[in-house]
Design a protein around this motif. Structure first.
Motif, PDB file in Angstrom:
ATOM      1  N   ARG A 256      -1.432 -75.206 -14.988  1.00 43.26           N
ATOM      2  CA  ARG A 256      -0.249 -75.380 -15.838  1.00 43.26           C
ATOM      3  C   ARG A 256       0.923 -74.538 -15.355  1.00 43.26           C
ATOM      4  N   ARG A 257       0.661 -73.319 -14.912  1.00 41.12           N
ATOM      5  CA  ARG A 257       1.773 -72.462 -14.465  1.00 41.12           C
ATOM      6  C   ARG A 257       2.402 -72.997 -13.182  1.00 41.12           C
ATOM      7  N   VAL A 258       1.568 -73.471 -12.262  1.00 40.05           N
ATOM      8  CA  VAL A 258       2.114 -74.013 -11.015  1.00 40.05           C
ATOM      9  C   VAL A 258       2.914 -75.286 -11.315  1.00 40.05           C
ATOM     10  N   ALA A 259       2.420 -76.104 -12.253  1.00 42.81           N
ATOM     11  CA  ALA A 259       3.158 -77.316 -12.629  1.00 42.81           C
ATOM     12  C   ALA A 259       4.520 -76.944 -13.227  1.00 42.81           C
ATOM     13  N   LEU A 260       4.539 -75.895 -14.051  1.00 39.34           N
ATOM     14  CA  LEU A 260       5.807 -75.461 -14.657  1.00 39.34           C
ATOM     15  C   LEU A 260       6.787 -74.989 -13.575  1.00 39.34           C
ATOM     16  N   TRP A 261       6.259 -74.248 -12.603  1.00 38.79           N
ATOM     17  CA  TRP A 261       7.110 -73.784 -11.491  1.00 38.79           C
ATOM     18  C   TRP A 261       7.741 -74.989 -10.794  1.00 38.79           C
ATOM     19  N   HIS A 262       6.924 -76.023 -10.493  1.00 37.13           N
ATOM     20  CA  HIS A 262       7.457 -77.201  -9.793  1.00 37.13           C
ATOM     21  C   HIS A 262       8.420 -77.982 -10.683  1.00 37.13           C
ATOM     22  N   TRP A 263       8.160 -77.962 -11.992  1.00 35.14           N
ATOM     23  CA  TRP A 263       9.102 -78.636 -12.899  1.00 35.14           C
ATOM     24  C   TRP A 263      10.482 -77.969 -12.785  1.00 35.14           C
ATOM     25  N   TYR A 264      10.496 -76.635 -12.845  1.00 33.84           N
ATOM     26  CA  TYR A 264      11.760 -75.918 -12.681  1.00 33.84           C
ATOM     27  C   TYR A 264      12.402 -76.278 -11.334  1.00 33.84           C
TER      28      TYR A 264
END
Ligand SMILES: *Cc1c(COP(=O)(O)O)cnc(C)c1O
Length: 374
Positions: A256-264
């Motif tokens: 989830r954290r890596v996905a959030l980073w890529h979303w940003y």
């Protein structure tokens, strides 16, 4: 603020494990939950030996004791980092030599390192800023050439890699943080990683107040006593119980954290339209571990304008760190060096809110509120 900068996340089994620890009757350090956490890290990352500590600061202080830092010894630390990276060595009397950041990344600039080395240099402390690896091959080669130790400050670097190697597993020693703001947390907590086998026995003794109690509990010695310098660096087993619950959800946390980073990374240009800044650079040898997302504004004025603009929309973005060589404390102790890149990150870097659960908020409102404002 509608969207805080950080929100601690619970994995679910924290209270269950704390209850088990209480019912099991071993509440002090080095109990069953501490040992389960140790096994987790030793198995997952093939670290030779790990010891939970009460903080990353503590783990760094253990390094200063293990490496026998004496007054006048020089320790190379990035200018752009948290206080603890330098403080742990200053406590033993070290002189801090500040290394500047890379122009493309807040991490230590490995190309300036060699020019900072003197016959008194004992340690280099790279910090993997935002979980992005420093150029460890270059740093280790310089350390080998001059017979210097490397302590990785891996406070941000859980589950991140340098050319496929786990961060925290490359330097002679490494330190992690489980502070509430880190990827995996137990409120306050940390860990020392010992990669150089020469330090294993002494690390355990320093950890247990200078006694050989850990060896005694394993039945290796028939009585224990005071054998060296040390302190009380080990956390209560209640903290370890909390931490284990988080570790068991590590895959989920990282996904989830890596996905959030890529979303940003995919949306930041749209979101911050109208501001002058640059996006983070990830070198080829490094990975993204979803610790933090930041942008670097072109000027300090632009940084302030961005923080104000976000605040007006209920979004709590922050800046950090304040270059250490210009701190009140350091200016009293030693002459200031000049680290222009670190100064630029001090004045221009903005960290955007980053925590587990922010994905849902983004879907519901962050995107719209941000967009509506520009
Ligand atoms: C958080 C942090 C520390 C200190 O960690 P604690 O566990 O709070 O002592 C040290 N270095 C860096 C780079 C950090 O971000």
């Amino acid at each position: 603020m509608r969207i805080p900068f950080n929100k601690p996340w619970l994995a679910g089994d924290e209270m269950k494990y704390i209850r088990q620890a209480v019912e099991g009757g071993h509440l002090s350090g080095n109990g069953p939950f501490t040992q389960r956490c140790h096994r987790f890290f030793e198995e997952r990352y093939h670290f030779k030996k790990v010891l939970l500590t009460t903080s990353c600061t503590d783990a760094l202080e253990m390094c200063a004791l293990l490496l026998d830092i004496q007054p006048g010894d020089e320790v190379i630390v990035p200018s752009y980092t948290f206080v603890s990276t330098a403080l742990a060595f200053v406590r033993q009397g070290a002189t801090i030599v500040f290394a500047d950041s890379r122009p493309d990344h807040p991490g230590m600039d490995e190309t300036v390192l060699e020019s900072l080395i003197t016959p008194r240099t004992k340690v280099i402390v790279p910090v993997h800023y935002a979980g992005v690896a420093c150029d460890m091959e270059v740093i280790m080669a310089i350390a080998d050439k001059y017979n210097i130790f490397v302590v990785e400050d891996a406070a941000h670097a859980m589950e991140s890699f340098y050319n496929g190697r786990s961060l925290g597993g490359i330097g002679h020693l490494a330190c992690f943080s489980f502070h509430e703001t880190k990827n995996v947390q137990c409120g306050e907590g940390g860990m020392l990683v010992i990669n150089d086998a020469r330090f294993v026995d002494r690390a355990e003794i320093i950890w247990e107040k200078g006694t050989n109690r850990a060896a005694f509990f394993r039945g290796e010695v028939d009585k224990y006593g005071w054998v060296s310098m040390g302190s009380s660096f080990l956390p209560s087993d209640l903290s370890a119980a909390f931490l284990l619950a988080q570790l068991e959800q590590l895959e989920e946390i990282q996904r989830r954290r890596v996905a959030l980073w890529h979303w940003y990374d995919d949306h930041v240009e749209e979101l911050l339209d109208g501001y002058q800044y640059s996006m983070p650079v990830i070198p080829d040898y490094a990975t993204v571990n979803g610790h933090a997302y930041y942008v670097v504004c072109d000027t300090a004025q632009e940084r302030d304008r961005m923080l104000r603009g976000l605040k007006q929309r209920g979004i709590h973005a922050v800046f950090h760190y304040l270059q250490l060589e210009k701190s009140y404390f350091m200016k009293q102790r030693q002459n200031s060096t000049h680290c222009p890149q670190s100064q630029r990150y001090t004045q221009c870097l903005v960290r955007l809110p980053f925590y587990m659960g922010l994905e849902e908020t983004i879907k519901k409102e962050l995107f719209n509120t941000l967009k509506a404002g520009f």
